[in-house]
Design an enzyme around this catalytic site. Structure first.
Site, PDB file in Angstrom:
ATOM      1  CB  CYS A   1      -0.938   0.016   1.201  1.00  0.00           C
ATOM      2  SG  CYS A   1      -2.197  -1.263   1.146  1.00  0.00           S
TER       3      CYS A   1
ATOM      4  CG  HIS B   1      -6.665   1.513  -0.339  1.00  0.00           C
ATOM      5  ND1 HIS B   1      -5.481   2.070  -0.789  1.00  0.00           N
ATOM      6  CD2 HIS B   1      -6.304   0.623   0.637  1.00  0.00           C
ATOM      7  CE1 HIS B   1      -4.469   1.544  -0.112  1.00  0.00           C
ATOM      8  NE2 HIS B   1      -4.940   0.657   0.749  1.00  0.00           N
TER       9      HIS B   1
END
Length: 386
Positions: A99, A340
């Site tokens: 991430c 996301h």
């Protein structure tokens, strides 16, 4: 702009963000499902390169650095650079720090500028649609080997909330605020200048009106019985791309452009059992290296993978994102509301900082941070110049 007391002028070779663009973000399996991740990245890169030219930067693109977590094997950054029409002379390199990939790509791009590159395009992309197309779920890689714990990020967020005493009410309140902030920013046109149309999509599709705390309280625990992390106070699996243009300070100054100079950029390791806790140590290290005090930082962006992670981060730094610091922390919404796309989300933090600090002539200092699967953190400190 005048240099504030105690804040030296950036050196001529310092890396400066002078443009920031992104595609709209969409839930996986929906509007961008038929558009490959590299095509999404190519759209962002092409728009960014064109914008840099209109700004008067004549330097050739020296490299493309893109983060991606679950993209195709090989070097998708090079594929995206070619698809963007940048030419075969422009190299590309792909980065995977999960991430944190997009933010780490910018960290590495800034290092290339300090080494002499005159224009680097850096960011990230992800097709959550492609990642789960085969089985209907995302099959992730190993984050840590035995005997280290290797939890999925959802259960790890539950563990983090329990470990730190972050209750369900606070998580739902933060998630509601993220959606409200993103909707308000979109209505005010705050995203218009950064968005790049791709596959006919012109706007983010995830932010939901009416997601107030009472409604979010009805969501069931998503990962463990009795847990506090739900689909409502978490991000979604998303598609999208984001990128920024980096040039040395001497080129920015000669062109007379506003921008964000990278004052510090760091990555650090943490406990693999609580990966959501690693953003705070990275942020504190970046602030220390930049010789910046947190009270002087007017804009803070952190990847909102889970409300529990954000609250762990803000609690560790002494920030109140639902009170006194609501205008500092993710003030235009974040991943809970916008989505996301893993490899893109770190770069999207800098797109947000560019909008808040440069386009709106906002705070002088900004901080971007994210927590990473396996227990890592990445953070950048930037300063508005020009």
């Amino acid at each position: 702009m005048p240099v504030p007391p105690g804040c030296p002028a950036p050196p001529a070779d310092a890396a400066v963000l002078v443009a920031a663009r992104r595609t709209p973000f969409a839930d996986a399996g929906r509007e961008l499902a038929g558009c490959s991740g590299t095509d999404q990245a190519a759209a962002a890169l092409a728009a960014l390169a064109g914008q840099v030219r209109t700004l008067g930067v004549g330097a050739a693109v020296a490299d493309v650095v893109l983060g991606v977590c679950t993209g195709p094997r090989g070097n998708p950054a090079r594929v995206a650079a070619l698809a963007a029409g940048l030419g075969p002379q422009v190299p590309g390199v792909s980065v995977d720090r999960q991430c944190g990939s997009g933010l780490d790509a910018v960290r590495l791009g800034a290092a290339l500028v300090r080494e002499g590159a005159e224009l680097v395009l850096a960011g990230g992309f992800e097709s959550g649609s492609a990642a789960r197309a085969a089985t209907g779920r995302v099959e992730r890689a190993v984050f840590a080997p035995p005997p280290f714990p290797d939890p999925d990020m959802g259960p790890a967020a539950d563990d983090l909330a329990a470990h730190l005493g972050i209750d369900r009410r606070r998580q739902d309140a933060y998630a509601a605020a993220s959606h409200a902030r993103a909707l308000a920013a979109a209505a005010a046109g705050a995203f218009d200048a950064e968005l790049v149309e791709v596959a006919g999509l012109r706007a983010d599709t995830r932010p939901r009106p009416g997601l107030h705390e009472q409604r979010l309280a009805r969501f069931r625990p998503a990962f463990s019985a009795g847990g506090t992390v739900t689909a409502g106070n978490s991000c979604g699996v998303s598609d999208g791309a984001a990128a920024v243009a980096l040039v040395p300070e001497r080129i920015r100054a000669a062109a007379g452009l506003p921008g964000l100079v990278v004052r510090a950029a760091v990555a650090c390791g943490g406990d693999p059992a609580l990966p959501g806790a690693a953003a705070a140590p990275a942020a504190l290290l970046a602030l220390r290296r930049a010789d910046v005090d947190l009270p002087d930082v007017g804009a803070v962006e952190v990847v909102e993978a889970f409300a529990a992670q954000v609250l762990a981060f803000t609690d560790a730094l002494g920030l109140d994102p639902l009170g006194a610091d609501a205008g500092r922390v993710c003030a235009q919404g974040g991943a809970i509301a916008l989505g996301h796309p893993w490899g893109a989300s770190g770069a999207a933090l800098l797109v947000r900082l560019f909008a808040r600090m440069v386009r709106l002539d906002g705070p002088r200092l900004g901080l971007a941070a994210c927590a990473v699967g396996g227990g890592q953190g990445v953070a950048l400190v930037v300063e508005r110049v020009g």
